[in-house]
Design a protein around this motif. Structure first.
Motif, PDB file in Angstrom:
ATOM      1  N   SER A  52      -8.619  18.680 -23.079  1.00 35.99           N
ATOM      2  CA  SER A  52      -7.573  18.112 -22.218  1.00 35.99           C
ATOM      3  C   SER A  52      -8.182  17.430 -21.005  1.00 35.99           C
ATOM      4  O   SER A  52      -7.733  16.347 -20.600  1.00 35.99           O
ATOM      5  N   LYS A  53      -9.201  18.044 -20.437  1.00 35.46           N
ATOM      6  CA  LYS A  53      -9.855  17.471 -19.265  1.00 35.46           C
ATOM      7  C   LYS A  53     -10.498  16.130 -19.605  1.00 35.46           C
ATOM      8  O   LYS A  53     -10.357  15.164 -18.856  1.00 35.46           O
ATOM      9  N   GLU A  54     -11.179  16.066 -20.736  1.00 34.21           N
ATOM     10  CA  GLU A  54     -11.805  14.804 -21.158  1.00 34.21           C
ATOM     11  C   GLU A  54     -10.758  13.724 -21.375  1.00 34.21           C
ATOM     12  O   GLU A  54     -10.949  12.568 -20.976  1.00 34.21           O
ATOM     13  N   TYR A  55      -9.636  14.086 -21.993  1.00 32.40           N
ATOM     14  CA  TYR A  55      -8.556  13.127 -22.213  1.00 32.40           C
ATOM     15  C   TYR A  55      -8.015  12.610 -20.884  1.00 32.40           C
ATOM     16  O   TYR A  55      -7.821  11.395 -20.701  1.00 32.40           O
ATOM     17  N   LEU A  56      -7.783  13.528 -19.944  1.00 35.54           N
ATOM     18  CA  LEU A  56      -7.237  13.125 -18.644  1.00 35.54           C
ATOM     19  C   LEU A  56      -8.229  12.269 -17.863  1.00 35.54           C
ATOM     20  O   LEU A  56      -7.832  11.341 -17.149  1.00 35.54           O
ATOM     21  N   GLU A  57      -9.519  12.563 -17.985  1.00 37.63           N
ATOM     22  CA  GLU A  57     -10.518  11.738 -17.309  1.00 37.63           C
ATOM     23  C   GLU A  57     -10.534  10.322 -17.884  1.00 37.63           C
ATOM     24  O   GLU A  57     -10.657   9.349 -17.145  1.00 37.63           O
ATOM     25  N   LYS A  58     -10.390  10.204 -19.207  1.00 37.87           N
ATOM     26  CA  LYS A  58     -10.314   8.878 -19.825  1.00 37.87           C
ATOM     27  C   LYS A  58      -9.061   8.144 -19.347  1.00 37.87           C
ATOM     28  O   LYS A  58      -9.093   6.936 -19.085  1.00 37.87           O
ATOM     29  N   GLN A  59      -7.964   8.873 -19.255  1.00 40.52           N
ATOM     30  CA  GLN A  59      -6.714   8.288 -18.801  1.00 40.52           C
ATOM     31  C   GLN A  59      -6.849   7.805 -17.349  1.00 40.52           C
ATOM     32  O   GLN A  59      -6.374   6.723 -17.007  1.00 40.52           O
ATOM     33  N   GLY A 108       1.919   5.653  -9.248  1.00 42.02           N
ATOM     34  CA  GLY A 108       2.611   6.869  -9.685  1.00 42.02           C
ATOM     35  C   GLY A 108       1.899   7.533 -10.853  1.00 42.02           C
ATOM     36  O   GLY A 108       1.753   8.760 -10.890  1.00 42.02           O
ATOM     37  N   ARG A 109       1.441   6.713 -11.803  1.00 42.72           N
ATOM     38  CA  ARG A 109       0.694   7.260 -12.941  1.00 42.72           C
ATOM     39  C   ARG A 109      -0.609   7.905 -12.471  1.00 42.72           C
ATOM     40  O   ARG A 109      -1.028   8.937 -12.998  1.00 42.72           O
ATOM     41  N   MET A 110      -1.252   7.284 -11.481  1.00 41.80           N
ATOM     42  CA  MET A 110      -2.513   7.814 -10.948  1.00 41.80           C
ATOM     43  C   MET A 110      -2.278   9.168 -10.271  1.00 41.80           C
ATOM     44  O   MET A 110      -3.047  10.117 -10.485  1.00 41.80           O
ATOM     45  N   ILE A 111      -1.241   9.272  -9.500  1.00 45.57           N
ATOM     46  CA  ILE A 111      -0.928  10.537  -8.818  1.00 45.57           C
ATOM     47  C   ILE A 111      -0.619  11.623  -9.839  1.00 45.57           C
ATOM     48  O   ILE A 111      -1.099  12.750  -9.728  1.00 45.57           O
ATOM     49  N   GLU A 112       0.159  11.276 -10.850  1.00 44.97           N
ATOM     50  CA  GLU A 112       0.508  12.242 -11.896  1.00 44.97           C
ATOM     51  C   GLU A 112      -0.725  12.699 -12.671  1.00 44.97           C
ATOM     52  O   GLU A 112      -0.914  13.901 -12.913  1.00 44.97           O
ATOM     53  N   ALA A 113      -1.576  11.764 -13.039  1.00 45.96           N
ATOM     54  CA  ALA A 113      -2.787  12.106 -13.794  1.00 45.96           C
ATOM     55  C   ALA A 113      -3.740  12.948 -12.951  1.00 45.96           C
ATOM     56  O   ALA A 113      -4.361  13.888 -13.458  1.00 45.96           O
ATOM     57  N   THR A 114      -3.846  12.644 -11.668  1.00 44.72           N
ATOM     58  CA  THR A 114      -4.706  13.423 -10.774  1.00 44.72           C
ATOM     59  C   THR A 114      -4.203  14.860 -10.666  1.00 44.72           C
ATOM     60  O   THR A 114      -5.002  15.807 -10.710  1.00 44.72           O
ATOM     61  N   ILE A 159      -6.417   4.000 -15.940  1.00 38.56           N
ATOM     62  CA  ILE A 159      -5.491   3.667 -14.850  1.00 38.56           C
ATOM     63  C   ILE A 159      -6.240   2.940 -13.732  1.00 38.56           C
ATOM     64  O   ILE A 159      -5.742   1.952 -13.179  1.00 38.56           O
ATOM     65  N   GLU A 160      -7.447   3.415 -13.406  1.00 34.78           N
ATOM     66  CA  GLU A 160      -8.247   2.748 -12.371  1.00 34.78           C
ATOM     67  C   GLU A 160      -8.583   1.317 -12.783  1.00 34.78           C
ATOM     68  O   GLU A 160      -8.535   0.403 -11.950  1.00 34.78           O
ATOM     69  N   ASN A 161      -8.910   1.127 -14.055  1.00 32.12           N
ATOM     70  CA  ASN A 161      -9.199  -0.232 -14.543  1.00 32.12           C
ATOM     71  C   ASN A 161      -7.963  -1.125 -14.448  1.00 32.12           C
ATOM     72  O   ASN A 161      -8.062  -2.296 -14.077  1.00 32.12           O
ATOM     73  N   ASN A 162      -6.797  -0.571 -14.786  1.00 28.64           N
ATOM     74  CA  ASN A 162      -5.555  -1.344 -14.683  1.00 28.64           C
ATOM     75  C   ASN A 162      -5.292  -1.743 -13.232  1.00 28.64           C
ATOM     76  O   ASN A 162      -4.901  -2.877 -12.957  1.00 28.64           O
ATOM     77  N   LEU A 163      -5.515  -0.821 -12.329  1.00 31.80           N
ATOM     78  CA  LEU A 163      -5.292  -1.094 -10.914  1.00 31.80           C
ATOM     79  C   LEU A 163      -6.284  -2.146 -10.413  1.00 31.80           C
ATOM     80  O   LEU A 163      -5.898  -3.099  -9.719  1.00 31.80           O
ATOM     81  N   ARG A 164      -7.536  -1.992 -10.774  1.00 34.22           N
ATOM     82  CA  ARG A 164      -8.566  -2.955 -10.366  1.00 34.22           C
ATOM     83  C   ARG A 164      -8.236  -4.354 -10.910  1.00 34.22           C
ATOM     84  O   ARG A 164      -8.349  -5.353 -10.198  1.00 34.22           O
ATOM     85  N   ALA A 206       4.545  -3.288 -10.349  1.00 36.82           N
ATOM     86  CA  ALA A 206       3.472  -2.846 -11.247  1.00 36.82           C
ATOM     87  C   ALA A 206       2.479  -1.960 -10.490  1.00 36.82           C
ATOM     88  O   ALA A 206       2.017  -0.938 -11.014  1.00 36.82           O
ATOM     89  N   PHE A 207       2.164  -2.338  -9.257  1.00 39.30           N
ATOM     90  CA  PHE A 207       1.250  -1.518  -8.451  1.00 39.30           C
ATOM     91  C   PHE A 207       1.829  -0.129  -8.218  1.00 39.30           C
ATOM     92  O   PHE A 207       1.131   0.878  -8.372  1.00 39.30           O
ATOM     93  N   PHE A 208       3.097  -0.062  -7.847  1.00 41.43           N
ATOM     94  CA  PHE A 208       3.709   1.235  -7.571  1.00 41.43           C
ATOM     95  C   PHE A 208       3.805   2.089  -8.834  1.00 41.43           C
ATOM     96  O   PHE A 208       3.666   3.314  -8.784  1.00 41.43           O
ATOM     97  N   GLU A 209       4.017   1.444  -9.970  1.00 45.75           N
ATOM     98  CA  GLU A 209       4.038   2.178 -11.234  1.00 45.75           C
ATOM     99  C   GLU A 209       2.650   2.759 -11.538  1.00 45.75           C
ATOM    100  O   GLU A 209       2.516   3.930 -11.910  1.00 45.75           O
TER     101      GLU A 209
END
Length: 127
Positions: A93-100, A15-21, A104-109, A9-12
């Motif tokens: 798009s930027k606002e959407y990606l920032e929310k995403q 990966g989502r964090m890297i893609e979103a960044t 993701i940060e909340n999920n990781l935390r 789950a952490f690695f997933e």
């Protein structure tokens, strides 16, 4: 078994964090480019408004072609409108990606708070 699931789950999430960044950086670059394009069109339009009797030329590759001033002004106005539309779209798009990213940060935390041992394992892997 649960430990392995948490690591996966952490690695997933990672990966989502890297893609979103990467997507966010791309959108920010596009936004900067559109703002530059808009500013260039605005400044060119303002210069065209200054004088009435000057010959105006349009750059086409390496050559310059004599064009009526009205045609060049219409082109610059259209560039301004197109840039405004693109900037609005990119801002959305930027606002959407920032929310995403925040999600993701909340999920990781949350994952790291649920499993403190996972945080220690991750820290030992990165060293």
């Amino acid at each position: 078994m649960a430990d392995e699931a948490n690591r996966n789950a952490f690695f997933e999430i990672q990966g989502r964090m890297i893609e979103a960044t990467a997507k966010l950086k791309q959108v920010e670059n596009q936004l900067r480019n559109k703002e530059k394009e808009k500013k260039r069109a605005y400044l060119t339009l303002e210069e065209l408004k200054l004088c009435d009797d000057t010959n105006t030329y349009k750059s086409i590759g390496r050559t310059f072609v004599l064009e009526p001033k009205s045609v060049l002004m219409e082109e610059q106005e259209q560039k301004l409108k197109d840039s405004d539309t693109a900037i609005a779209s990119l801002q959305t798009s930027k606002e959407y990606l920032e929310k995403q990213m925040a999600e993701i940060e909340n999920n990781l935390r949350e994952l790291l708070q649920q499993e403190p041992g996972l945080a220690r394992q991750i820290m030992s892997m990165s060293v």
